[in-house]
Design a protein around this motif. Structure first.
Motif, PDB file in Angstrom:
ATOM      1  N   LEU A  61       0.844  -1.192   0.000  1.00  0.00           N
ATOM      2  CA  LEU A  61       0.000   0.000   0.000  1.00  0.00           C
ATOM      3  C   LEU A  61       0.879   1.241   0.000  1.00  0.00           C
ATOM      4  N   LEU A  62       0.653   2.131  -0.954  1.00  0.00           N
ATOM      5  CA  LEU A  62       1.438   3.363  -1.070  1.00  0.00           C
ATOM      6  C   LEU A  62       0.747   4.563  -0.439  1.00  0.00           C
ATOM      7  N   GLY A  63      -0.559   4.545  -0.386  1.00  0.00           N
ATOM      8  CA  GLY A  63      -1.286   5.676   0.163  1.00  0.00           C
ATOM      9  C   GLY A  63      -2.777   5.401   0.215  1.00  0.00           C
ATOM     10  N   SER A  64      -3.457   6.122   1.083  1.00  0.00           N
ATOM     11  CA  SER A  64      -4.902   5.974   1.230  1.00  0.00           C
ATOM     12  C   SER A  64      -5.490   7.345   1.537  1.00  0.00           C
ATOM     13  N   VAL A  65      -6.631   7.631   0.959  1.00  0.00           N
ATOM     14  CA  VAL A  65      -7.265   8.932   1.181  1.00  0.00           C
ATOM     15  C   VAL A  65      -8.779   8.766   1.105  1.00  0.00           C
ATOM     16  N   VAL A  66      -9.492   9.520   1.942  1.00  0.00           N
ATOM     17  CA  VAL A  66     -10.945   9.564   1.883  1.00  0.00           C
ATOM     18  C   VAL A  66     -11.336  10.824   1.108  1.00  0.00           C
ATOM     19  N   VAL A  67     -12.111  10.631   0.054  1.00  0.00           N
ATOM     20  CA  VAL A  67     -12.493  11.742  -0.827  1.00  0.00           C
ATOM     21  C   VAL A  67     -13.940  12.128  -0.526  1.00  0.00           C
ATOM     22  N   PRO A  68     -14.161  13.275   0.108  1.00  0.00           N
ATOM     23  CA  PRO A  68     -15.548  13.691   0.350  1.00  0.00           C
ATOM     24  C   PRO A  68     -16.207  14.095  -0.960  1.00  0.00           C
ATOM     25  N   PRO A  69     -17.531  13.992  -1.056  1.00  0.00           N
ATOM     26  CA  PRO A  69     -18.202  14.380  -2.302  1.00  0.00           C
ATOM     27  C   PRO A  69     -17.965  15.848  -2.644  1.00  0.00           C
ATOM     28  N   THR A  70     -17.685  16.660  -1.635  1.00  0.00           N
ATOM     29  CA  THR A  70     -17.465  18.092  -1.862  1.00  0.00           C
ATOM     30  C   THR A  70     -16.141  18.377  -2.557  1.00  0.00           C
ATOM     31  N   ASN A  71     -15.355  17.341  -2.859  1.00  0.00           N
ATOM     32  CA  ASN A  71     -14.189  17.547  -3.728  1.00  0.00           C
ATOM     33  C   ASN A  71     -14.627  17.828  -5.165  1.00  0.00           C
ATOM     34  N   TYR A  72     -15.880  17.563  -5.467  1.00  0.00           N
ATOM     35  CA  TYR A  72     -16.444  18.001  -6.746  1.00  0.00           C
ATOM     36  C   TYR A  72     -16.872  19.453  -6.573  1.00  0.00           C
ATOM     37  N   THR A  73     -16.202  20.357  -7.256  1.00  0.00           N
ATOM     38  CA  THR A  73     -16.419  21.790  -7.035  1.00  0.00           C
ATOM     39  C   THR A  73     -16.765  22.554  -8.312  1.00  0.00           C
ATOM     40  N   TYR A  74     -16.958  21.851  -9.436  1.00  0.00           N
ATOM     41  CA  TYR A  74     -17.185  22.546 -10.699  1.00  0.00           C
ATOM     42  C   TYR A  74     -18.412  23.456 -10.607  1.00  0.00           C
ATOM     43  N   GLY A  75     -18.260  24.669 -11.128  1.00  0.00           N
ATOM     44  CA  GLY A  75     -19.356  25.625 -11.141  1.00  0.00           C
ATOM     45  C   GLY A  75     -19.705  26.170  -9.770  1.00  0.00           C
ATOM     46  N   GLY A  76     -18.770  26.018  -8.810  1.00  0.00           N
ATOM     47  CA  GLY A  76     -19.043  26.499  -7.462  1.00  0.00           C
ATOM     48  C   GLY A  76     -19.859  25.549  -6.619  1.00  0.00           C
ATOM     49  N   ALA A  77     -19.936  24.278  -7.026  1.00  0.00           N
ATOM     50  CA  ALA A  77     -20.726  23.299  -6.275  1.00  0.00           C
ATOM     51  C   ALA A  77     -20.215  23.171  -4.843  1.00  0.00           C
ATOM     52  N   ASN A  78     -21.152  23.027  -3.910  1.00  0.00           N
ATOM     53  CA  ASN A  78     -20.813  22.778  -2.516  1.00  0.00           C
ATOM     54  C   ASN A  78     -21.758  21.718  -1.964  1.00  0.00           C
ATOM     55  N   GLY A  79     -21.650  21.443  -0.684  1.00  0.00           N
ATOM     56  CA  GLY A  79     -22.418  20.349  -0.111  1.00  0.00           C
ATOM     57  C   GLY A  79     -23.916  20.460  -0.306  1.00  0.00           C
ATOM     58  N   SER A  80     -24.457  21.673  -0.295  1.00  0.00           N
ATOM     59  CA  SER A  80     -25.911  21.854  -0.413  1.00  0.00           C
ATOM     60  C   SER A  80     -26.397  21.928  -1.859  1.00  0.00           C
ATOM     61  N   THR A  81     -25.482  21.832  -2.821  1.00  0.00           N
ATOM     62  CA  THR A  81     -25.872  21.878  -4.237  1.00  0.00           C
ATOM     63  C   THR A  81     -26.736  20.673  -4.588  1.00  0.00           C
ATOM     64  N   VAL A  82     -27.887  20.922  -5.184  1.00  0.00           N
ATOM     65  CA  VAL A  82     -28.811  19.850  -5.572  1.00  0.00           C
ATOM     66  C   VAL A  82     -28.411  19.304  -6.937  1.00  0.00           C
ATOM     67  N   LEU A  83     -28.248  17.977  -7.006  1.00  0.00           N
ATOM     68  CA  LEU A  83     -27.889  17.322  -8.265  1.00  0.00           C
ATOM     69  C   LEU A  83     -29.092  16.683  -8.946  1.00  0.00           C
ATOM     70  N   TRP A  84     -30.003  16.091  -8.148  1.00  0.00           N
ATOM     71  CA  TRP A  84     -31.179  15.425  -8.704  1.00  0.00           C
ATOM     72  C   TRP A  84     -32.392  15.721  -7.829  1.00  0.00           C
ATOM     73  N   GLU A  85     -33.576  15.698  -8.455  1.00  0.00           N
ATOM     74  CA  GLU A  85     -34.831  15.843  -7.719  1.00  0.00           C
ATOM     75  C   GLU A  85     -35.791  14.753  -8.179  1.00  0.00           C
ATOM     76  N   CYS A  86     -36.373  14.043  -7.231  1.00  0.00           N
ATOM     77  CA  CYS A  86     -37.279  12.937  -7.542  1.00  0.00           C
ATOM     78  C   CYS A  86     -38.529  13.046  -6.685  1.00  0.00           C
ATOM     79  N   ASP A  87     -39.567  12.305  -7.068  1.00  0.00           N
ATOM     80  CA  ASP A  87     -40.743  12.201  -6.223  1.00  0.00           C
ATOM     81  C   ASP A  87     -40.399  11.346  -5.006  1.00  0.00           C
ATOM     82  N   GLU A  88     -40.911  11.726  -3.856  1.00  0.00           N
ATOM     83  CA  GLU A  88     -40.641  10.972  -2.632  1.00  0.00           C
ATOM     84  C   GLU A  88     -41.093   9.518  -2.767  1.00  0.00           C
ATOM     85  N   ALA A  89     -42.130   9.293  -3.545  1.00  0.00           N
ATOM     86  CA  ALA A  89     -42.651   7.939  -3.730  1.00  0.00           C
ATOM     87  C   ALA A  89     -41.641   7.015  -4.396  1.00  0.00           C
TER      88      ALA A  89
END
Length: 446
Positions: A61-89
């Protein structure tokens, strides 16, 4: 009674079938997610050192890292950025799909760890470096696999929004591997050769940056046929080398090593052993409140190449003692973390559990200099391209070291004696309880 029970069961089944009929709900995507190569969430291993095989044999093993989803930052994306919307059903019938970038030669087509006893380790652009990726307990392969949607934001009109923060973190590991990928992949965007380290002389402080932009993996939203999707998606079990309908409609995003990664070949050191358990004497609350402490010593053993350069500068070798993830989280809430991510005291892994002592922490120091507490390494603490120095918890590897002989020509063992002291944290009130803390000895090229 049996007939009545049967009728109830049949009615229940009919209700479930009708509720799941296509067209009763739908999923839509926003424009926040982008699948293009240059927009991936970064997988930041930092400096990767392919040092001599004595220290790092193939399969290591050379290295290990945990990548949070917030490492995706294109267009100013942050944790509260909505990617998909679906019906609750539709909640019970939708899920994420994850896979390697299966069509590309160094993105996830070749599983190359077999010769070293490794599974699901895929080729990267760096020769003899393979990557394994895991999300929510699912180890990524070329074949699309389900990851459940477990959190979301509910709106007032019966919709659920899946935000960036609702995607589980990705754990990525890299290994030194014997084999190189072949040349049969559908895509070889970064060439049909790997960067093999040519021009990096062993011992040189010059490295090579990972410039291949091909992603190493992808995530998308998918679901059962009972869900009406307004965008294309792939299906569980399909080979991502052939099936990537999600890609053209920006249904999701990739993860990639395209930056914040570089490969070196520098003489260094490795941690060989450490006392596994350090018991501290019992001490009363009044003693702690009056400035007292409870101390105990422990030892660490490190082996170094005689050519290794001890220090905290670029490509020098340093030692750090890293706090656990739970201890780091608590330390942040207690104001024990500095601007460089260094931690001033080690607190219990589950500090806020009812049975744990409060207002106390453990400081570490070299036994021959007990008055000089060491700054500890935070989280993640090792995946950096720029040396952090003492403020980040790193110290020259030979600081406080005592030679302890050699078992191989050109290499030397060193021992270290540390003192751990439990004391009151500044500004806190001590309450009785247990202290159970975990730390890790790290030795790494900076």
């Amino acid at each position: 009674m049996k007939n009545k029970a049967l009728i109830v069961k049949i009615c229940g089944a009919l209700l479930l079938i009708f509720a799941a009929m296509p067209g009763w709900g739908s999923c839509k995507r926003t424009s926040a997610a982008q699948t293009e190569d240059s927009r991936t969430a970064i997988i930041p291993f930092g400096k990767i050192n392919l040092t001599d095989e004595y220290f790092v044999p193939y399969g290591s093993l050379l290295g290990s890292v945990v990548v949070p989803p917030t490492n995706y930052t294109y267009g100013g994306a942050n944790g509260s950025t909505v990617l998909w919307e679906c019906d609750e059903a539709d909640l019970s019938n939708i899920y994420f799909l994850v896979a390697t970038n299966g069509d590309d030669r160094v993105g996830g087509y070749y599983d190359i760890g077999g010769s070293d006893g490794l599974t699901d380790v895929y080729a990267t652009w760096f020769a003899h470096v393979g990557i394994r990726q895991t999300m929510a307990g699912v180890t990524l392969t070329r074949y699309w696999q389900k990851v459940p949607v477990t959190s979301w934001n509910k709106t007032s009109d019966g919709k659920i929004q899946i935000r960036l923060q609702d995607i589980p973190p990705l754990q990525a590991e890299i290994f030194r591997v014997t084999d190189l990928p072949g040349t049969a992949a559908a895509s070889y965007y970064c060439g049909n050769n790997n960067y093999d380290g040519s021009g990096i002389a062993y011992g040189s402080s010059t490295g090579k940056t990972y410039t291949c932009t091909q992603p190493n993996s992808y995530i998308q939203l998918s679901g059962d046929s009972t869900v009406s999707f307004a965008f294309a998606h792939d299906l569980p079990g399909e080979d991502s080398a052939r099936y990537f309908d999600f890609w053209g409609v920006d249904n999701g995003f990739g993860y990639g090593m395209r930056s914040q990664n570089a490969i070196y070949s520098v003489p260094t050191c490795v941690a060989r052993s450490a006392d596994p358990v350090v018991m501290l004497p019992t001490i009363s609350v009044p003693e702690l409140e009056n400035g007292g402490g409870a101390s105990s010593t422990f030892s660490v053993q490190v082996e170094c190449s005689d050519s290794a350069k001890s220090g905290v500068g670029d490509t020098q070798t340093a030692m750090g003692i890293q706090v656990s993830e739970g201890a780091y989280s608590a330390a942040k809430s207690l104001g024990l973390v500095n601007s460089s991510g260094g931690v001033s005291a080690l607190v219990s892994d589950n500090y806020y559990s009812p049975d744990m002592a409060k207002g106390v922490g453990i400081t570490l120091a070299h036994s021959d200099n007990p008055g000089q507490a060491l700054t500890l390494v935070g989280q993640p603490g090792i995946a950096t391209m720029t040396p952090g120095g003492n403020n980040a918890g790193w110290y020259p590897v030979l600081l406080g070291a005592t030679k302890a002989g050699s078992v191989k020509s050109g290499y030397t063992y060193y021992t270290y004696s540390f003192i751990a002291t439990l004391k009151k944290l500044n500004g806190q009130t001590v309450t009785p309880g247990k202290v159970h803390a975990t730390a890790y000895v790290l030795v790494k090229m900076q």
